[in-house]
Design a protein around this motif. Structure first.
Motif, PDB file in Angstrom:
ATOM      1  N   VAL A 342       0.872  -1.130   0.010  1.00 15.42           N
ATOM      2  CA  VAL A 342       0.005   0.160  -0.139  1.00 15.42           C
ATOM      3  C   VAL A 342       0.869   1.163  -0.014  1.00 15.42           C
ATOM      4  O   VAL A 342       0.414   2.225  -0.751  1.00 15.42           O
ATOM      5  N   CYS A 343       1.793   1.395   0.847  1.00 20.11           N
ATOM      6  CA  CYS A 343       3.013   2.378   0.882  1.00 20.11           C
ATOM      7  C   CYS A 343       3.381   2.662  -0.504  1.00 20.11           C
ATOM      8  O   CYS A 343       3.794   3.765  -0.825  1.00 20.11           O
ATOM      9  N   GLY A 344       3.965   1.260  -1.102  1.00 20.33           N
ATOM     10  CA  GLY A 344       4.671   1.596  -2.420  1.00 20.33           C
ATOM     11  C   GLY A 344       3.517   2.100  -3.586  1.00 20.33           C
ATOM     12  O   GLY A 344       4.027   2.793  -4.242  1.00 20.33           O
ATOM     13  N   ILE A 345       2.566   1.774  -3.332  1.00 17.80           N
ATOM     14  CA  ILE A 345       1.486   2.240  -4.452  1.00 17.80           C
ATOM     15  C   ILE A 345       1.054   3.790  -4.138  1.00 17.80           C
ATOM     16  O   ILE A 345       1.199   4.556  -5.217  1.00 17.80           O
ATOM     17  N   VAL A 346       0.940   4.215  -3.069  1.00 18.50           N
ATOM     18  CA  VAL A 346       0.810   5.753  -2.619  1.00 18.50           C
ATOM     19  C   VAL A 346       1.848   6.410  -3.037  1.00 18.50           C
ATOM     20  O   VAL A 346       1.781   7.464  -3.782  1.00 18.50           O
ATOM     21  N   THR A 347       3.286   5.951  -2.465  1.00 20.67           N
ATOM     22  CA  THR A 347       4.391   6.947  -3.055  1.00 20.67           C
ATOM     23  C   THR A 347       4.488   6.721  -4.437  1.00 20.67           C
ATOM     24  O   THR A 347       4.960   7.766  -4.952  1.00 20.67           O
TER      25      THR A 347
END
Length: 418
Positions: A342-347
């Motif tokens: 999730v953090c990778g997608i958002v970033t």
């Protein structure tokens, strides 16, 4: 009185901002904010629906092995046949969408997906399960591109890269999600609990797609008889190659001669298909584009990074399962992987730029190196909670690199709103 028939292939008049980016893709009219949010939610739902079907099986192979009373080499065919048919049918999906339109593509394949999932409930042995999984792989192939199209509708033209990022990477959430809740589903009615959940998800997706339709796009007669010659050469060739890659790590070559014969035959069929396609004017496979430098680089990047990422599912998870841990004992680890993705997608959504697509790939590789070094200290006393940081980094890196790597090679025309 007979009304004149409307030609479905007649060219449409589009406003500049509405014109579809590609033949077979939807137009992009203006939408209200609530409708854009609805498109985004439906796109993510459809994407996860297609990915979770294979994820729940992959995450529970050991339980399914006991249910069917199969050897490990036999139960490994369940995810293998899914991939074999999934890859093969993708050869025809692009032209199917271009010729028969988005409505037949979206609603037709979702209805087939619901029917195939329903028939899973009546599977009683491994042979019938394999046949149904093979059909499942074919109908699920359409859902990944469908999720991307819905995401494109959810974002205005200036943020189209964000839409493509979410659409491309959204399905990677399926594996950690499957490890989080599939154990409870198995307790309901063994493997049928998994498919009851999948059937419900498919029905919800079908209802959402019917209620919120994609805008129309252009259509054209693109199928040729020669396309099916290519398909009947390439599809079995790719299927045999997938079977070798899936089962080759479990069956030893000298004990299973079919692996060598399948690999040899797959190479013959694939080469024959490529040679046949190379000189066609309207090919099913654009061999000149596929052999261009950018696509070759993309293939090498994807191959090498997928080998690195195998440390997560095959390495760490496989090893923990080998020492006797079940999914319910790796919940925290699954949450850390999910949070990393999730953090990778958002970033990626916040930082992606069409002129700077290389640095996210380099950053992802650096994070994967750090994660692998952390895991290199593991031993037989290592437990899931000690792997959370490294697996978070791998989850982040896997999501952060995927969209830039794809767009660097093939997304320029789609990502440019002009």
């Amino acid at each position: 009185m007979r009304l004149p028939e409307c030609d479905p292939y007649a060219p449409r008049e589009w406003q500049p901002h509405e014109k579809p980016a590609l033949l077979g893709s939807p137009s992009t009219p203006e939408h209200s904010t609530p409708k854009r949010i609805a498109y985004g939610v439906v796109g993510l739902l459809v994407c996860l629906t297609g990915a979770l079907g294979n994820a729940v099986v992959t995450a529970n192979l050991q339980n399914l092995q006991g249910t069917f009373g199969a050897w490990s080499t036999e139960i490994a065919w369940l995810p293998a046949v899914y991939v074999m048919t999934n890859i093969s049918i993708n050869l025809l999906l692009v032209k199917f969408r271009q010729q028969y339109g988005l409505r037949a593509f979206t609603e037709g394949f979702l209805v087939l997906y619901v029917l195939v999932t329903f028939f899973h409930l009546f599977v009683n042995d491994l042979s019938s399960a394999l046949m149904v999984r093979a059909a499942h792989g074919m109908v699920a192939a359409a859902l990944s591109s469908l999720g991307i199209y819905y995401q494109i509708q959810a974002w205005p033209a200036k943020h189209r890269l964000k839409a493509l990022t979410i659409g491309i990477t959204g399905s990677s959430l399926a594996i950690p999600l499957a490890r989080l809740f599939s154990t409870e589903l198995l307790q309901l009615d063994e493997w049928r609990g998994l498919y009851f959940f999948e059937l419900g998800l498919a029905l919800i997706s079908l209802a959402c797609v019917i209620a919120l339709k994609l805008p129309p796009g252009d259509r054209r007669k693109v199928f040729e008889k020669k396309d099916f010659i290519t398909f009947f050469l390439m599809a079995p060739g790719m299927a045999l190659l997938c079977a070798v890659l899936s089962l080759g790590r479990l069956d030893w070559w000298f004990e299973a001669p079919w692996i060598g014969w399948s690999l040899a035959l797959s190479l013959v069929l694939i080469v024959a298909a490529i040679v046949f396609e190379h000189n066609r004017t309207n090919p099913l496979l654009n061999t000149r584009w596929l052999s261009s430098g950018s696509i070759v680089r993309l293939g090498l990047i994807m191959l090498l990074i997928r080998i690195v990422l195998a440390e997560q599912n095959t390495g760490v998870i496989g090893w923990l399962q080998y020492v006797g841990l079940q999914n319910e004992q790796m919940t925290h680890l699954a949450w850390s992987i999910f949070a990393g993705i999730v953090c990778g997608i958002v970033t990626s959504c916040l930082t992606i730029k069409p002129t700077k697509l290389a640095w996210p790939i380099i950053t992802s590789l650096a994070l994967m190196i750090v994660a692998s070094l952390l895991d290199s200290q593991s031993n037989n006393l290592t437990r899931p909670d000690q792997l959370m940081l490294s697996q978070f980094l791998l989850g982040f890196g896997s999501a952060f690199f995927l969209a830039p790597a794809m767009l660097a090679a093939i997304g320029g025309g789609i990502a440019d709103p002009r």
